[in-house]
Write an enzyme that holds these catalytic residues in place. Structure first.
Site, mmCIF file in Angstrom:
data_model
loop_
_atom_site.group_PDB
_atom_site.id
_atom_site.type_symbol
_atom_site.label_atom_id
_atom_site.label_comp_id
_atom_site.label_asym_id
_atom_site.label_seq_id
_atom_site.Cartn_x
_atom_site.Cartn_y
_atom_site.Cartn_z
ATOM 1 N N GLU A 38 5.509 63.972 55.338
ATOM 2 C CA GLU A 38 4.095 64.280 55.500
ATOM 3 C C GLU A 38 3.826 65.705 55.987
ATOM 4 O OE1 GLU A 38 1.419 62.600 54.742
ATOM 5 O OE2 GLU A 38 2.404 60.770 54.061
ATOM 6 N N SER A 89 -9.581 3.267 44.496
ATOM 7 C CA SER A 89 -8.805 2.182 45.101
ATOM 8 C C SER A 89 -7.981 2.601 46.314
ATOM 9 C CB SER A 89 -7.888 1.548 44.050
ATOM 10 O OG SER A 89 -8.652 0.874 43.079
#
Length: 623
Positions: free
Chosen positions: A128, A392
């Site tokens: 950087e 059911s």
């Protein structure tokens, strides 16, 4: 002869010559005339220039002040911005402590420069800002180099921002791209350089830079991506972290693992280029890069469910670290098997969605949750939020009410046709036997028998009371059709109700958090203790009958060799919903298949694909 003025009259002054008072002397010495005129003119020219310069300086200062005011009038106060607040973070851990997800702004421990491996800040400066320790906050050499590279490439390939400028932008400014913001960035960078030493600036940067996925600072990112604090990262891990500031949202290991590895390799090359490591070491570390697999692909439904009540359960707690109940292995099995089923036989049968929930029936801990096929495609939680007719799978509630009214599993019940108020339930493909036991009637899910069992239990209202006691909320119709599951329920509530059958009669509260911590302080986790809602004797009878469903009834597809399992199938009208809720100690597992628009499936019954999916999950996910 001399003339005198007349008496009484003043003498008239002599008339000036056209050349002025000096005309006589000038005429007397014509050679000196140019020299006599030049000095006054030289003095006048210098004064004019001085006056011009002074005015220029004054107006230039005014213009500069105005320009400075234009750039600085909305600058944030740096002292306040350094102490700015953020959103509280929530970190969710799986049951084994592995990271599950993070939400909000995640910060780790403060990383001191002396505690970090030297290659971590070194990697950052290499990629950087190689001249970080030489420049004064702005780097003219770097700017010139970037401009030349961009000119050669005819596009922007390099930036000239220093780490100090990046820090100023990250701490104080918005991402806006404009000349005004760049000037403000430079002004703040100069302020930072005057206020802090280089080591302090680097330390602030490492602790405050955004590194993707909600993580701020290298410690939070190291824990998030690698499961270790920043002081323990390896060289290749440091390279990946150092590569993230360029594009944290696009390059982080969670969003794009392959891109993160490629960027990490670029950082290693930059480190070799600056002499921090050898090219050979850079190549070796690049070969070692291997990011851990994400814990779960779509556990987002579970994470959302856990976070729903955080504000109520932990008001004002700030940052939270929550240890959850999620079993990562089981969750992965659930997601994989559900997707495989929906992509294969489910697609053929027009089953477009599904949901699965696994709950520890001993204490209510949710071990796995899939609220649909893909959280990214649809975060709607079909396991928790969707209310549908259970069909059911509701019948065991009817059977329990009958047991509590004095019936037994061996008691006989008729399966003959019947009509109530003009309504006649059908038995489908069931061939009547005349009479059969309650256990066999449940095993084969005989509808006419179910209506008679409801009447034996005391009617729809008594059955609804039993359902509410088991945690089902309804609404419940006040008629005999309730025996066939015409109420509404969520998958989560149905599974919790079945858990009471499997654990001896205790209703457990489904929960997802076992431990909560904030600022290194343990918090109380709200929890409702299990409550007895049916007798141990009746729970044992229900387990026996649910076992018969799997052993010789409609749920045979759920049979697992070597395990004692039980459950119940359910199918609603026109095959719009297909269910299987089963017991596989210590878990109660529920499965639902269907479509969001309630369109019918092609003959998908609870005893087919849902029961098959239950079996696959138990075989692969349980020890």
């Amino acid at each position: 002869m001399a003339r005198f003025p007349a008496r009484g009259r003043p003498a008239a002054p002599p008339l000036p010559s056209p050349a002025g008072p000096s005309a006589k002397s000038s005429a007397a010495s014509p050679a000196a005339s140019p020299g006599a005129r030049n000095p006054p003119r030289r003095r006048g020219g210098v004064g004019a220039w001085l006056r011009r310069l002074l005015l220029l300086a004054i107006w230039g200062s005014v213009a500069a002040a105005a320009l400075l005011l234009f750039f600085a009038w909305d600058l944030p106060r740096p002292e306040e911005a350094l102490a700015t607040t953020r959103r509280p973070s929530v970190t969710l851990e799986a049951a084994d402590g592995r990271l599950l997800s993070t939400h909000g702004d995640l910060y780790g421990e403060v990383a001191r420069l002396d505690d970090l491996p030297a290659f971590l800040p070194g990697a950052l400066m290499a990629v950087e800002d190689r001249r970080f320790r030489e420049h004064f906050g702005l780097d003219p050499v770097g700017l010139a180099r970037a401009a030349l590279a961009n000119l050669r490439a005819r596009r922007v390939v390099q930036g000239g921002s220093t780490l100090t400028q990046q820090l100023a932008k990250n701490l104080f400014l918005t991402p806006e791209r404009s000349l005004r913001r760049k000037v403000q960035e430079a002004m703040l960078a100069l302020w930072l350089e005057r206020r802090f030493t280089k080591d302090q600036l680097l330390e602030i940067y490492l602790n405050r830079v955004y590194l993707g996925a909600g993580a701020y600072g290298v410690d939070a990112a190291a824990r998030l991506y690698f499961g270790v604090p920043a002081r323990r990262v390896t060289l290749w891990q440091a390279a990946i972290l150092a590569g993230l500031p360029k594009a944290p949202s696009r390059l982080n290991p969670r969003a794009a693992p392959d891109a993160a590895i490629r960027r990490g390799a670029e950082v290693l090359d930059a480190m070799a280029g600056t002499g921090l490591i050898t090219p050979r070491r850079a190549a070796q570390e690049a070969e070692r890069m291997a990011l851990p697999r994400r814990p779960s692909g779509d556990a987002g439904w579970f994470s959302d469910w856990v976070r729903d009540d955080l504000a109520e359960n932990y008001p004002g707690a700030g940052d939270l670290v929550l240890r959850t109940t999620l079993d990562l292995k089981l969750q992965a099995v659930v997601e994989a098997r559900l997707e495989a089923l929906l992509s294969g036989p489910g697609a053929v049968a027009r089953a477009g969605q599904g949901a699965v929930l696994a709950l520890d029936m001993r204490d209510g801990a949710v071990r796995a949750m899939a609220g649909g096929r893909s959280y990214r495609a649809s975060p709607f939680n079909r396991a928790v939020t969707a209310r549908r007719q259970p069909g059911s799978v509701f019948k065991p509630v009817v059977w329990l009410a009958a047991l509590e009214a004095g019936a037994t599993p061996e008691e006989a019940v008729s399966d003959a046709p019947l009509t109530l108020g003009g309504w006649s339930p059908r038995n489908g493909a069931w061939r009547g036997r005349g009479t059969l036991s309650l256990e066999e009637a449940l095993a084969h899910s005989v509808n006419t028998a179910a209506v008679r069992v409801l009447l034996r239990a005391g009617g729809a209202r008594r059955v609804a009371e039993t359902a509410r006691r088991l945690g089902l909320r309804g609404p419940f119709p006040d008629n005999a059709a309730l025996a066939l599951g015409t109420a509404e329920a969520t998958l989560l509530d149905l599974v919790a109700a079945y858990a009471a059958f499997g654990n001896g009669g205790l209703l457990v509260e489904p929960h997802g958090v076992t431990r909560a911590e904030s600022a290194r302080r343990l918090l109380a986790v709200p929890r409702t203790a299990p409550q007895r809602v049916l007798s141990a004797e009746h729970a044992a009878m229900m387990r026996r009958m649910l076992g018969a469903v799997v052993a010789r009834g409609t749920g045979r597809a759920a049979l697992v060799q070597g395990k004692v399992v039980g459950g119940k199938t359910g199918t609603t009208q026109d095959f719009r919903d297909a269910w299987f809720i089963g017991l596989a100690p210590p878990l109660a597992i529920g499965v639902w298949l269907g479509n969001d628009d309630a369109s019918p499936m092609d003959d998908v019954r609870g005893g087919t694909l849902p029961a098959q999916l239950f079996r696959e999950i138990v075989e692969e996910g349980l020890p």
